[in-house]
Scaffold this motif. Structure first.
Motif, mmCIF file in Angstrom:
data_model
loop_
_atom_site.group_PDB
_atom_site.id
_atom_site.type_symbol
_atom_site.label_atom_id
_atom_site.label_comp_id
_atom_site.label_asym_id
_atom_site.label_seq_id
_atom_site.Cartn_x
_atom_site.Cartn_y
_atom_site.Cartn_z
ATOM 1 N N LYS A 126 0.751 -1.469 0.259
ATOM 2 C CA LYS A 126 -0.159 -0.195 0.566
ATOM 3 C C LYS A 126 0.447 1.288 0.251
ATOM 4 O O LYS A 126 1.749 1.164 0.835
ATOM 5 C CB LYS A 126 -0.583 -0.431 1.105
ATOM 6 C CG LYS A 126 -1.614 0.875 1.339
ATOM 7 C CD LYS A 126 -2.568 1.249 2.292
ATOM 8 C CE LYS A 126 -4.043 2.079 2.151
ATOM 9 N NZ LYS A 126 -5.224 2.146 2.912
ATOM 10 N N MET A 127 0.865 2.174 -1.226
ATOM 11 C CA MET A 127 1.825 3.513 -0.668
ATOM 12 C C MET A 127 0.251 4.661 -0.483
ATOM 13 O O MET A 127 -0.630 5.260 -0.955
ATOM 14 C CB MET A 127 1.811 3.438 -2.648
ATOM 15 C CG MET A 127 1.027 3.903 -3.824
ATOM 16 S SD MET A 127 1.378 3.544 -5.247
ATOM 17 C CE MET A 127 0.336 2.715 -5.819
ATOM 18 N N ASP A 128 1.660 5.471 0.517
ATOM 19 C CA ASP A 128 0.616 6.817 0.527
ATOM 20 C C ASP A 128 0.421 7.828 -0.605
ATOM 21 O O ASP A 128 2.656 7.821 -0.776
ATOM 22 C CB ASP A 128 1.145 7.157 1.368
ATOM 23 C CG ASP A 128 0.473 8.011 2.107
ATOM 24 O OD1 ASP A 128 0.346 9.204 0.904
ATOM 25 O OD2 ASP A 128 0.196 8.422 3.851
ATOM 26 N N ARG A 129 0.360 7.613 -1.951
ATOM 27 C CA ARG A 129 0.533 8.701 -2.686
ATOM 28 C C ARG A 129 0.857 10.668 -2.295
ATOM 29 O O ARG A 129 1.744 10.636 -3.571
ATOM 30 C CB ARG A 129 -0.728 8.376 -3.949
ATOM 31 C CG ARG A 129 -0.874 6.879 -4.345
ATOM 32 C CD ARG A 129 -2.035 6.984 -5.202
ATOM 33 N NE ARG A 129 -1.464 8.003 -6.692
ATOM 34 C CZ ARG A 129 -2.997 8.074 -7.336
ATOM 35 N NH1 ARG A 129 -3.996 7.813 -7.070
ATOM 36 N NH2 ARG A 129 -2.528 8.927 -8.275
ATOM 37 N N LYS A 130 0.239 10.066 -1.489
ATOM 38 C CA LYS A 130 0.184 12.074 -1.161
ATOM 39 C C LYS A 130 2.369 11.950 -0.794
ATOM 40 O O LYS A 130 2.689 13.361 -0.693
ATOM 41 C CB LYS A 130 -0.587 12.832 -0.338
ATOM 42 C CG LYS A 130 -0.009 13.894 0.638
ATOM 43 C CD LYS A 130 -1.580 14.085 1.194
ATOM 44 C CE LYS A 130 -1.307 15.734 1.990
ATOM 45 N NZ LYS A 130 -1.736 15.967 2.862
ATOM 46 N N VAL A 131 2.195 11.068 0.353
ATOM 47 C CA VAL A 131 3.575 11.159 0.143
ATOM 48 C C VAL A 131 4.939 11.213 -0.295
ATOM 49 O O VAL A 131 6.314 11.838 -0.566
ATOM 50 C CB VAL A 131 4.028 10.207 1.317
ATOM 51 C CG1 VAL A 131 5.615 9.698 1.912
ATOM 52 C CG2 VAL A 131 3.295 10.090 2.846
ATOM 53 N N ILE A 132 4.493 10.329 -1.298
ATOM 54 C CA ILE A 132 5.318 10.749 -2.452
ATOM 55 C C ILE A 132 5.451 11.489 -3.344
ATOM 56 O O ILE A 132 7.190 12.424 -3.696
ATOM 57 C CB ILE A 132 4.663 9.155 -3.481
ATOM 58 C CG1 ILE A 132 4.700 7.906 -2.547
ATOM 59 C CG2 ILE A 132 5.486 9.276 -4.775
ATOM 60 C CD1 ILE A 132 3.870 6.823 -3.569
ATOM 61 N N SER A 133 4.025 12.292 -3.680
ATOM 62 C CA SER A 133 4.344 13.375 -4.707
ATOM 63 C C SER A 133 5.055 14.191 -4.100
ATOM 64 O O SER A 133 5.726 15.138 -3.974
ATOM 65 C CB SER A 133 2.842 13.760 -4.714
ATOM 66 O OG SER A 133 2.642 15.394 -5.061
ATOM 67 N N GLU A 134 4.870 14.496 -2.613
ATOM 68 C CA GLU A 134 5.388 14.990 -1.306
ATOM 69 C C GLU A 134 6.278 15.428 -1.924
ATOM 70 O O GLU A 134 7.293 16.436 -1.189
ATOM 71 C CB GLU A 134 4.575 15.846 -0.100
ATOM 72 C CG GLU A 134 2.837 16.287 -0.138
ATOM 73 C CD GLU A 134 1.769 15.855 1.217
ATOM 74 O OE1 GLU A 134 3.024 16.045 2.407
ATOM 75 O OE2 GLU A 134 1.106 17.014 1.067
ATOM 76 N N ALA A 135 7.333 14.430 -1.595
ATOM 77 C CA ALA A 135 8.607 14.489 -1.446
ATOM 78 C C ALA A 135 9.671 15.005 -2.854
ATOM 79 O O ALA A 135 10.583 14.512 -3.596
ATOM 80 C CB ALA A 135 9.070 12.954 -1.203
ATOM 81 N N GLY A 136 8.698 15.004 -4.223
ATOM 82 C CA GLY A 136 8.983 15.418 -5.515
ATOM 83 C C GLY A 136 8.939 14.093 -6.484
ATOM 84 O O GLY A 136 9.848 14.203 -7.933
#
Length: 175
Positions: A126-136
């Motif tokens: 399960k991925m947290d797409r917001k965490v991935i996006s916010e990290a660039g």
């Protein structure tokens, strides 16, 4: 509760989502996530786009659960990637995101371990797409057949830019 329990208590483990119901066939790679299909050569990472790690495809995900694209044994499991030795002999790599190894596990929950038996449609990550996006980083989910050079063919069966549901057939592997 002991006095120090509030300092050492760990979060409860995350329960895995339900498995997809897939009538898995040998030689078929199923979409590990719902989303838009792209050719491997269009993955924004040269390691994948040049097919160094094998032929396959990728998806721009709509969801956050990544499922097993084939049945077999987990050869390796990291926070952002799982490798499966499929029952048919294909070595299947599911990799979540571009450069997400740099997150060191943050934003990912893995539901399998090395040596586990998995069936197509079983939740892997399960991925947290917001965490991935916010990290660039980008959250492209890659499905690569890492031993494709040993196989007769790996063919994309879903249409380019087609929107598919997790568990839909997207690759055909010829042994």
């Amino acid at each position: 509760m002991a006095i120090f329990d509030k300092f050492t208590k760990k979060d409860a483990p995350v329960e895995a989502p339900e498995s997809l119901q897939i009538d898995a066939q040998p030689g078929i790679g199923y979409a590990p996530v719902s989303g838009r299909v792209i050719r491997m050569t269009d993955v924004p990472d040269k390691v994948f786009s040049t097919e160094v790690l094998g032929k396959g495809c990728a998806l721009w995900p709509d969801g956050d659960v990544v499922y097993a694209p084939a049945s077999g044994w987990v050869a390796s499991a990291m926070s952002h990637a799982v490798s499966i030795k499929s029952d048919g002999g294909a070595e299947v790599l599911v990799h979540v995101g571009v450069n997400t190894v740099n997150l060191k596990g943050k934003g990912f929950t893995t539901f399998v371990s090395e040596g586990d038996r998995v069936v197509a449609g079983q939740p892997l990550i399960k991925m947290d797409r917001k965490v991935i996006s916010e990290a660039g980083y980008q959250d492209c989910v890659v499905l690569a057949i890492s031993n494709s050079d040993e196989l007769a063919d790996v063919e994309l069966t879903a249409g380019y830019s087609e929107k598919v549901e997790a568990g839909a057939p997207v690759l055909k592997v010829t042994f």
